[in-house]
Motif scaffolding. Structure first.
Motif, PDB file in Angstrom:
ATOM      1  N   VAL A  51       8.512 -30.421 -39.632  1.00 17.10           N
ATOM      2  CA  VAL A  51       7.998 -30.572 -38.184  1.00 17.10           C
ATOM      3  C   VAL A  51       7.060 -30.429 -37.704  1.00 17.10           C
ATOM      4  O   VAL A  51       6.458 -30.877 -37.363  1.00 17.10           O
ATOM      5  CB  VAL A  51       9.498 -31.055 -37.183  1.00 17.10           C
ATOM      6  N   ALA A  52       7.308 -28.338 -38.165  1.00 13.95           N
ATOM      7  CA  ALA A  52       6.187 -27.995 -37.511  1.00 13.95           C
ATOM      8  C   ALA A  52       4.919 -28.529 -38.449  1.00 13.95           C
ATOM      9  O   ALA A  52       3.495 -28.661 -37.750  1.00 13.95           O
ATOM     10  CB  ALA A  52       6.141 -25.979 -37.709  1.00 13.95           C
ATOM     11  N   GLN A  53       4.406 -28.532 -39.942  1.00 12.07           N
ATOM     12  CA  GLN A  53       3.798 -28.923 -40.084  1.00 12.07           C
ATOM     13  C   GLN A  53       3.307 -30.016 -39.995  1.00 12.07           C
ATOM     14  O   GLN A  53       1.845 -30.210 -39.938  1.00 12.07           O
ATOM     15  CB  GLN A  53       3.782 -28.688 -41.605  1.00 12.07           C
ATOM     16  N   LEU A  54       4.051 -31.284 -39.553  1.00  6.74           N
ATOM     17  CA  LEU A  54       3.890 -32.883 -39.138  1.00  6.74           C
ATOM     18  C   LEU A  54       2.995 -33.057 -37.635  1.00  6.74           C
ATOM     19  O   LEU A  54       2.183 -33.129 -37.296  1.00  6.74           O
ATOM     20  CB  LEU A  54       4.812 -33.506 -38.920  1.00  6.74           C
ATOM     21  N   SER A  55       3.156 -31.394 -37.225  1.00  4.40           N
ATOM     22  CA  SER A  55       3.351 -31.529 -36.132  1.00  4.40           C
ATOM     23  C   SER A  55       1.254 -31.279 -35.305  1.00  4.40           C
ATOM     24  O   SER A  55       0.375 -31.431 -34.398  1.00  4.40           O
ATOM     25  CB  SER A  55       3.680 -30.515 -34.964  1.00  4.40           C
ATOM     26  N   ALA A  56       1.203 -29.828 -36.464  1.00  2.00           N
ATOM     27  CA  ALA A  56       0.086 -29.167 -36.990  1.00  2.00           C
ATOM     28  C   ALA A  56      -0.733 -29.807 -36.882  1.00  2.00           C
ATOM     29  O   ALA A  56      -2.287 -30.363 -36.609  1.00  2.00           O
ATOM     30  CB  ALA A  56       0.128 -28.504 -37.821  1.00  2.00           C
ATOM     31  N   ASN A  57      -0.672 -31.197 -38.735  1.00  2.59           N
ATOM     32  CA  ASN A  57      -1.609 -31.899 -38.684  1.00  2.59           C
ATOM     33  C   ASN A  57      -2.143 -32.640 -38.043  1.00  2.59           C
ATOM     34  O   ASN A  57      -3.087 -33.941 -38.036  1.00  2.59           O
ATOM     35  CB  ASN A  57      -0.701 -33.044 -40.026  1.00  2.59           C
ATOM     36  N   THR A  58      -0.936 -33.714 -36.839  1.00  2.00           N
ATOM     37  CA  THR A  58      -1.401 -34.634 -35.611  1.00  2.00           C
ATOM     38  C   THR A  58      -1.743 -34.322 -35.332  1.00  2.00           C
ATOM     39  O   THR A  58      -3.015 -35.081 -34.677  1.00  2.00           O
ATOM     40  CB  THR A  58       0.233 -34.910 -35.343  1.00  2.00           C
ATOM     41  N   LEU A  59      -1.992 -33.018 -34.282  1.00  2.00           N
ATOM     42  CA  LEU A  59      -2.740 -32.715 -33.545  1.00  2.00           C
ATOM     43  C   LEU A  59      -3.786 -32.438 -33.831  1.00  2.00           C
ATOM     44  O   LEU A  59      -4.632 -32.638 -33.201  1.00  2.00           O
ATOM     45  CB  LEU A  59      -2.597 -31.227 -32.859  1.00  2.00           C
ATOM     46  N   GLU A  60      -4.379 -31.585 -35.475  1.00  2.00           N
ATOM     47  CA  GLU A  60      -5.782 -31.827 -36.007  1.00  2.00           C
ATOM     48  C   GLU A  60      -6.821 -32.480 -36.261  1.00  2.00           C
ATOM     49  O   GLU A  60      -7.483 -32.919 -36.069  1.00  2.00           O
ATOM     50  CB  GLU A  60      -5.555 -30.738 -37.820  1.00  2.00           C
ATOM     51  N   ALA A  61      -5.687 -33.744 -36.441  1.00  2.00           N
ATOM     52  CA  ALA A  61      -6.696 -34.819 -36.884  1.00  2.00           C
ATOM     53  C   ALA A  61      -6.595 -35.747 -35.586  1.00  2.00           C
ATOM     54  O   ALA A  61      -7.883 -36.775 -35.434  1.00  2.00           O
ATOM     55  CB  ALA A  61      -5.560 -36.127 -37.673  1.00  2.00           C
ATOM     56  N   ASN A  62      -5.773 -35.129 -33.811  1.00  2.43           N
ATOM     57  CA  ASN A  62      -6.269 -35.837 -33.287  1.00  2.43           C
ATOM     58  C   ASN A  62      -7.317 -35.249 -32.198  1.00  2.43           C
ATOM     59  O   ASN A  62      -7.924 -35.273 -31.267  1.00  2.43           O
ATOM     60  CB  ASN A  62      -5.153 -36.131 -32.055  1.00  2.43           C
ATOM     61  N   GLN A  63      -8.051 -34.086 -32.884  1.00  4.40           N
ATOM     62  CA  GLN A  63      -8.435 -33.122 -32.706  1.00  4.40           C
ATOM     63  C   GLN A  63      -8.035 -32.902 -30.813  1.00  4.40           C
ATOM     64  O   GLN A  63      -9.198 -32.018 -30.024  1.00  4.40           O
ATOM     65  CB  GLN A  63     -10.421 -34.090 -32.199  1.00  4.40           C
ATOM     66  N   PHE A  64      -7.051 -32.483 -31.449  1.00  2.34           N
ATOM     67  CA  PHE A  64      -6.287 -31.336 -29.783  1.00  2.34           C
ATOM     68  C   PHE A  64      -6.045 -32.148 -28.444  1.00  2.34           C
ATOM     69  O   PHE A  64      -6.766 -31.581 -27.559  1.00  2.34           O
ATOM     70  CB  PHE A  64      -6.900 -30.218 -30.093  1.00  2.34           C
ATOM     71  N   GLN A  65      -6.445 -33.550 -29.201  1.00  2.00           N
ATOM     72  CA  GLN A  65      -5.816 -34.551 -27.707  1.00  2.00           C
ATOM     73  C   GLN A  65      -5.106 -35.188 -28.170  1.00  2.00           C
ATOM     74  O   GLN A  65      -5.339 -37.091 -27.926  1.00  2.00           O
ATOM     75  CB  GLN A  65      -7.287 -35.015 -27.266  1.00  2.00           C
ATOM     76  N   THR A  66      -4.092 -35.592 -27.771  1.00  2.00           N
ATOM     77  CA  THR A  66      -3.109 -35.739 -27.858  1.00  2.00           C
ATOM     78  C   THR A  66      -1.992 -36.251 -26.423  1.00  2.00           C
ATOM     79  O   THR A  66      -1.711 -35.356 -25.902  1.00  2.00           O
ATOM     80  CB  THR A  66      -2.262 -35.074 -28.796  1.00  2.00           C
ATOM     81  N   SER A  67      -1.437 -37.850 -26.795  1.00  2.00           N
ATOM     82  CA  SER A  67      -0.859 -37.744 -25.852  1.00  2.00           C
ATOM     83  C   SER A  67       0.324 -38.677 -26.611  1.00  2.00           C
ATOM     84  O   SER A  67       0.267 -39.098 -26.758  1.00  2.00           O
ATOM     85  CB  SER A  67      -1.844 -39.403 -25.088  1.00  2.00           C
ATOM     86  N   ILE A  68       1.578 -38.182 -25.623  1.00  2.00           N
ATOM     87  CA  ILE A  68       2.849 -38.374 -25.792  1.00  2.00           C
ATOM     88  C   ILE A  68       3.857 -39.023 -24.350  1.00  2.00           C
ATOM     89  O   ILE A  68       4.052 -39.364 -24.045  1.00  2.00           O
ATOM     90  CB  ILE A  68       3.858 -37.667 -26.388  1.00  2.00           C
ATOM     91  N   GLU A  69       3.390 -40.610 -24.927  1.00  2.00           N
ATOM     92  CA  GLU A  69       4.848 -41.788 -23.975  1.00  2.00           C
ATOM     93  C   GLU A  69       5.660 -41.950 -24.522  1.00  2.00           C
ATOM     94  O   GLU A  69       6.474 -41.809 -25.489  1.00  2.00           O
ATOM     95  CB  GLU A  69       4.118 -42.836 -23.135  1.00  2.00           C
ATOM     96  N   THR A  70       6.643 -41.398 -24.048  1.00  2.00           N
ATOM     97  CA  THR A  70       8.123 -41.168 -24.246  1.00  2.00           C
ATOM     98  C   THR A  70       9.091 -42.391 -23.225  1.00  2.00           C
ATOM     99  O   THR A  70       8.577 -42.373 -22.270  1.00  2.00           O
ATOM    100  CB  THR A  70       8.723 -40.216 -23.567  1.00  2.00           C
ATOM    101  N   VAL A  71       9.591 -43.652 -23.921  1.00  2.00           N
ATOM    102  CA  VAL A  71      10.396 -44.255 -22.844  1.00  2.00           C
ATOM    103  C   VAL A  71      11.956 -43.688 -23.220  1.00  2.00           C
ATOM    104  O   VAL A  71      12.254 -44.036 -24.690  1.00  2.00           O
ATOM    105  CB  VAL A  71       9.688 -45.618 -23.982  1.00  2.00           C
ATOM    106  N   TYR A  72      12.778 -43.752 -22.147  1.00  2.00           N
ATOM    107  CA  TYR A  72      14.412 -44.327 -23.031  1.00  2.00           C
ATOM    108  C   TYR A  72      15.486 -45.910 -22.158  1.00  2.00           C
ATOM    109  O   TYR A  72      14.348 -45.695 -21.063  1.00  2.00           O
ATOM    110  CB  TYR A  72      14.528 -42.924 -21.562  1.00  2.00           C
ATOM    111  N   SER A  73      15.303 -45.401 -23.241  1.00  2.00           N
ATOM    112  CA  SER A  73      16.201 -47.227 -23.113  1.00  2.00           C
ATOM    113  C   SER A  73      17.587 -46.889 -23.324  1.00  2.00           C
ATOM    114  O   SER A  73      18.289 -45.918 -24.356  1.00  2.00           O
ATOM    115  CB  SER A  73      15.247 -48.051 -24.037  1.00  2.00           C
ATOM    116  N   GLY A  74      18.714 -48.206 -22.844  1.00  2.00           N
ATOM    117  CA  GLY A  74      19.922 -48.026 -22.899  1.00  2.00           C
ATOM    118  C   GLY A  74      20.344 -47.305 -22.188  1.00  2.00           C
ATOM    119  O   GLY A  74      20.607 -47.154 -20.919  1.00  2.00           O
ATOM    120  N   SER A  75      21.392 -46.187 -22.564  1.00  2.00           N
ATOM    121  CA  SER A  75      22.420 -45.635 -21.635  1.00  2.00           C
ATOM    122  C   SER A  75      23.335 -44.258 -21.935  1.00  2.00           C
ATOM    123  O   SER A  75      22.724 -44.127 -23.692  1.00  2.00           O
ATOM    124  CB  SER A  75      24.147 -46.987 -21.025  1.00  2.00           C
TER     125      SER A  75
END
Length: 344
Positions: free
Chosen positions: A52-76
């Motif tokens: 997970v740490a490696q994927l997270s680092a890859n993701t931020l690098e690809a986004n040039q450390f400009q990243t948004s994370i929208e979180t949606v809670y649904s259900g119960s």
């Protein structure tokens, strides 16, 4: 004033400051942009948290450390709670599922070598800052006014407190090497994304014994690759979950007087990590189904938490205001109870 407490051993592992390494640790199963799904799966089977740490680092690098994370809670979801009479005596326990439909957005970015995080929801927000020196790590929690969500009141703002394995506060030596500071700040930025997933590996706060996960690879309806994580042994998982421990108690407990429900188990505990081409994270989906029993009643819940990761729009957050809040805090000009406006 509430402090953000960080275990020293965990902080060193996350920041890499002890060795001066970069965001992604170097291992034989390192996930790169060209790694096959077989390699990605093997990495998760070997060490899910590191993968997970490696994927997270890859993701931020690809986004040039400009990243948004929208979180949606649904259900119960179910939160057993005691119902009391006028004297405080427990007269019943409520195990009715409650709707958990709401949305929040995390923004993560780097500016002049400093990492920032801004977490915005309907009624509150939090902001973090880290320059990689190990001494300028600040955390702010605030509430929005109900009649004016642009009017923000600080509930706590402080610097990180490092503790050893015995819980004793430690003095931290300031890091001044620019390369190490930059590496640490990037690691902090990646940790914000990493923690969304890695918290699911921990049961009852037991960091020494993370959940053993079964790892499979699936394909979404849109043809995307996805890593699916589930406990290897649900019976053992639920047994440990209900046992709890001295620090966190048991989820069966509804008050401090020993009042408990009869059972509270997971029927489904599933983490799905959807990947873009190049092994960056597109979505993180947490899917939980639970059943609670008390006397002659039994209820069930079905909750989905969907985190969508994307490149942050340039004007999504007033970055100048975020930076100024922490500058004013350093200068002693703002603190707990003070107000400011995020859209000035």
């Amino acid at each position: 004033m509430k402090k953000r407490i960080i275990s020293l051993l965990m902080a060193l592992a996350l920041t890499g400051c002890a060795t001066g390494q970069g965001v992604t640790p170097n291992t034989g199963s390192e996930i790169t942009s060209t790694s096959s799904m077989k390699t990605v799966q093997a990495s998760f089977e070997e060490d899910p948290d590191l993968a997970v740490a490696q994927l997270s680092a890859n993701t931020l690098e690809a986004n040039q450390f400009q990243t948004s994370i929208e979180t949606v809670y649904s259900g119960s979801s179910i939160s057993p709670r005691a119902e009391v009479d006028m004297t405080g005596a427990v007269i019943d326990i409520n195990i009715t599922p409650e709707n958990s439909n709401w949305t929040s957005t995390d923004y993560i970015w780097m500016d002049e070598g400093i990492s920032y995080r801004y977490d915005d929801s309907d009624y509150s927000l939090s902001m973090d800052m880290d320059d990689g020196s190990m001494v300028r790590q600040y955390y702010m929690f605030a509430n929005k006014a109900y009649d004016d969500p642009n009017n923000i009141t600080i509930s706590s703002i402080n610097s990180a407190q490092f503790v050893d394995e015995n819980g004793n506060e430690m003095e931290i030596e300031e890091i001044t090497d620019p390369e190490i500071m930059q590496s640490n700040a990037k690691s902090t930025a990646a940790r914000y994304l990493r923690e969304i997933i890695s918290h699911s590996f921990i049961l009852n706060g037991d960091y020494q014994n993370p959940i053993e996960m079964e790892v499979t690879v699936q394909e979404t309806e849109d043809g995307e690759d996805a890593i699916v994580l589930e406990p290897k042994d649900m019976d053992a998982f639920n047994e440990k979950y209900q046992e709890g421990n001295e620090t966190y108690g048991s989820p069966l407990e509804v008050d401090g007087n020993g009042t408990k429900i009869d059972s509270f188990t997971y029927d489904l505990y599933q983490i799905i990590i959807v990947l873009n081409p190049g092994n960056t994270i597109s979505q993180i989906i947490e899917h939980y189904k639970q059943t609670a029993s008390y006397q002659d009643r039994k209820t069930s819940s079905d909750q989905m938490i969907t985190h969508t990761v994307s490149r942050m729009e340039e004007d999504a957050v007033n970055k100048d205001v975020v930076k100024s809040v922490f500058t004013m805090y350093e200068n002693g000009e703002i603190g707990e109870g003070d107000t400011f406006q995020i859209n000035e």
